[in-house]
Write an enzyme that holds these catalytic residues in place. Sequence first.
Site, PDB file in Angstrom:
ATOM      1  N   ASP A  41      36.481  39.384  28.463  1.00 34.08           N
ATOM      2  CA  ASP A  41      36.994  40.589  29.125  1.00 34.08           C
ATOM      3  C   ASP A  41      36.250  41.848  28.647  1.00 34.08           C
ATOM      4  OD1 ASP A  41      38.766  42.753  29.972  1.00 34.08           O
ATOM      5  OD2 ASP A  41      40.258  41.191  30.314  1.00 34.08           O
ATOM      6  N   THR A  77      41.526  44.502  34.966  1.00 37.66           N
ATOM      7  CA  THR A  77      41.485  43.091  34.578  1.00 37.66           C
ATOM      8  C   THR A  77      42.096  42.145  35.611  1.00 37.66           C
ATOM      9  OG1 THR A  77      41.476  43.686  32.263  1.00 37.66           O
ATOM     10  CG2 THR A  77      42.296  41.475  32.799  1.00 37.66           C
ATOM     11  N   ASN A  98      46.813  46.327  37.480  1.00 36.70           N
ATOM     12  CA  ASN A  98      47.469  45.499  36.461  1.00 36.70           C
ATOM     13  C   ASN A  98      48.979  45.630  36.532  1.00 36.70           C
ATOM     14  OD1 ASN A  98      45.053  44.621  35.394  1.00 36.70           O
ATOM     15  ND2 ASN A  98      45.019  46.116  33.721  1.00 36.70           N
ATOM     16  N   TYR A 163      50.118  32.799  29.023  1.00 30.60           N
ATOM     17  CA  TYR A 163      49.209  33.645  28.248  1.00 30.60           C
ATOM     18  C   TYR A 163      49.779  33.949  26.868  1.00 30.60           C
ATOM     19  CZ  TYR A 163      45.953  37.147  26.783  1.00 30.60           C
ATOM     20  OH  TYR A 163      44.990  37.826  26.072  1.00 30.60           O
ATOM     21  N   ASP A 199      37.079  43.591  25.059  1.00 29.31           N
ATOM     22  CA  ASP A 199      37.782  44.628  25.831  1.00 29.31           C
ATOM     23  C   ASP A 199      38.671  45.471  24.917  1.00 29.31           C
ATOM     24  OD1 ASP A 199      38.767  45.667  28.552  1.00 29.31           O
ATOM     25  OD2 ASP A 199      40.636  45.068  27.581  1.00 29.31           O
ATOM     26  N   HIS A 203      38.363  49.520  24.254  1.00 22.73           N
ATOM     27  CA  HIS A 203      39.408  50.528  24.492  1.00 22.73           C
ATOM     28  C   HIS A 203      39.673  51.357  23.237  1.00 22.73           C
ATOM     29  CE1 HIS A 203      40.786  49.517  28.492  1.00 22.73           C
ATOM     30  NE2 HIS A 203      40.884  48.238  28.179  1.00 22.73           N
ATOM     31  N   ASP A 246      34.871  40.822  33.606  1.00 19.68           N
ATOM     32  CA  ASP A 246      35.575  41.405  34.749  1.00 19.68           C
ATOM     33  C   ASP A 246      35.188  42.851  35.054  1.00 19.68           C
ATOM     34  OD1 ASP A 246      36.718  42.069  32.305  1.00 19.68           O
ATOM     35  OD2 ASP A 246      38.782  41.977  33.027  1.00 19.68           O
ATOM     36  N   HIS A 247      34.590  43.551  34.100  1.00 17.06           N
ATOM     37  CA  HIS A 247      34.225  44.965  34.293  1.00 17.06           C
ATOM     38  C   HIS A 247      33.557  45.451  33.022  1.00 17.06           C
ATOM     39  CE1 HIS A 247      37.559  45.560  31.616  1.00 17.06           C
ATOM     40  NE2 HIS A 247      38.343  44.880  32.444  1.00 17.06           N
ATOM     41  N   HIS A 350      38.376  51.449  31.785  1.00 16.43           N
ATOM     42  CA  HIS A 350      37.689  50.959  32.978  1.00 16.43           C
ATOM     43  C   HIS A 350      38.681  51.081  34.126  1.00 16.43           C
ATOM     44  CE1 HIS A 350      40.126  47.354  32.251  1.00 16.43           C
ATOM     45  NE2 HIS A 350      39.826  47.560  30.978  1.00 16.43           N
TER      46      HIS A 350
HETATM   47  P1  AMP Z   1      43.363  45.702  30.600  1.00 14.35           P
HETATM   48  O1  AMP Z   1      44.672  46.367  30.340  1.00 14.35           O
HETATM   49  O2  AMP Z   1      42.927  45.812  32.028  1.00 14.35           O
HETATM   50  O3  AMP Z   1      42.344  46.132  29.630  1.00 14.35           O
HETATM   51  O4  AMP Z   1      43.627  44.157  30.395  1.00 14.35           O
HETATM   52  C1  AMP Z   1      43.271  43.414  29.256  1.00 14.35           C
HETATM   53  C2  AMP Z   1      44.485  42.774  28.663  1.00 14.35           C
HETATM   54  O5  AMP Z   1      45.142  41.960  29.630  1.00 14.35           O
HETATM   55  C3  AMP Z   1      44.200  41.796  27.557  1.00 14.35           C
HETATM   56  O6  AMP Z   1      43.994  42.427  26.329  1.00 14.35           O
HETATM   57  C4  AMP Z   1      45.437  40.944  27.548  1.00 14.35           C
HETATM   58  O7  AMP Z   1      46.411  41.522  26.713  1.00 14.35           O
HETATM   59  C5  AMP Z   1      45.936  41.011  28.966  1.00 14.35           C
HETATM   60  N1  AMP Z   1      45.775  39.724  29.662  1.00 14.35           N
HETATM   61  C6  AMP Z   1      44.622  39.117  29.980  1.00 14.35           C
HETATM   62  N2  AMP Z   1      44.825  37.954  30.640  1.00 14.35           N
HETATM   63  C7  AMP Z   1      46.157  37.836  30.740  1.00 14.35           C
HETATM   64  C8  AMP Z   1      47.009  36.850  31.317  1.00 14.35           C
HETATM   65  N3  AMP Z   1      46.513  35.767  31.911  1.00 14.35           N
HETATM   66  N4  AMP Z   1      48.349  37.064  31.264  1.00 14.35           N
HETATM   67  C9  AMP Z   1      48.860  38.177  30.662  1.00 14.35           C
HETATM   68  N5  AMP Z   1      48.097  39.133  30.087  1.00 14.35           N
HETATM   69  C10 AMP Z   1      46.766  38.963  30.122  1.00 14.35           C
HETATM   70 ZN    ZN Z   2      39.479  43.427  31.730  1.00 15.83          ZN
HETATM   71 ZN    ZN Z   3      40.628  46.629  29.379  1.00 19.95          ZN
END
Ligand code: AMP
Ligand code: ZN
Ligand code: ZN
Length: 408
Positions: A41, A77, A98, A163, A199, A203, A246-247, A350
Amino acid sequence: MKKHAFFSLILTLFVSLLVGSCGTDSDTEKQTQKVLLVSFDGFMNQYLDRNPTPNFDRFIESGTRAEYLVPVFPTKTFPNHYSLATGLLVENHGIISNSFPDDSLGARFSYGPPDGSPNDERWWEGEPIWITAENQGKTSATMFWPGSEASIDGVQPTKWKPYDGSVDNYARIDSVMSWLNPSGETDADFATLYFSDVDSRGHSFGPESDEVDESVVQADSLVGYLWDSIEAAGLRNELNVIIVSDHGMAELSDDRVIFLDELIDLGQVEIVDMTPVAMLKPLGETADQIYRALKENEQNYRVYKKEDLPARYGFTNHYRIPEIIMIADVGYTITSRDFYEDRGLIAATHGFDHEAPEMRTIFMANGPAFPAGQTIPPISALDLYEMMAHLLHLEPANNDGKLPEILD
Ligand code: AMP
Ligand code: ZN
Ligand code: ZN
């Protein structure tokens, strides 16, 4: 037996042997091509160039790399992982961010605990590759992927895990290898792996930080471990491994903040999502007024009515997308004065325009179907589904991607 009858018998035997053996070969090939899809990620394309990554290098040198991967909009994500898995634009799969509400379901989708919405199949539209595989007699096994916890039309991967970010990364690889192992009980044709550390570091510390570099080196050692495990399982010649993300990631700054409450009355909108893409649902008949207020002050962001969003965003035709979409320029944050004073900013994020260079991410693949030492032009997240369906000899469901030329 007459001479010509004898020759014709020999010929028939020879031809049937030939045809028979060809059939067996391609059947065997069909049965043994497997696919493992791996996501790190938030892995910017440029992270690879500035760190010692011997295992990624080895993987790339004997495989195929794209110049970069272009994500889908918005570059978050859940929308992106689900587009990678389905080949669908976000407007065609419905995971618009998300976290977002759906009035017809009377609920808010949110990936974090406690509400567990990722398990509810009503959120997820389209057909992810693990379902295409299961529906066509193949076996899939997911060690985390957004969407993999929900059943789709009652079907789920043969193996899947709820997860749990605390599961050790090496243990994830061990589990997936046991699922892919031909002598194991699952003998999966398709599997996924997901890692979140790059990821999270991005952040918290920003894409240029030592902490990110450290996580990239850790990711490299995971690739090494995976590679060695594949070798030890004797799967090098059957398994196509695809590594993506993913980004990318962009640094934020206190000098680049847009206060939404200084532009419009927040009491007049429902905020579907806030930053870096503000998705606003005007309450009552206020849409024109809100749009005009934002348009008049259009600085460091772009604002659109959803029907006017350029088609390249693929972010118009879904009922969950609200009427007004405001996209911050890369590196800007959309927030409210109170929220900002209370919480401040994180180092980076992102979600920005998917064609921004900072949002570019990685694609590399290695296995029997991928030529060694090739660099291909930029690839879209939408093209992975067709690619994987092709590798697994599956009839793809409708999707928005295309088979990359390298496999055509
Ligand atoms: P973002 O908030 O877009 O940076 O998303 C990244 C976060 O999404 C990761 O650090 C995880 O905590 C969460 N994540 C990733 N995959 C899953 C999943 N399959 N189910 C629940 N949470 C997830
Ligand atoms: Zn991501
Ligand atoms: Zn992220």
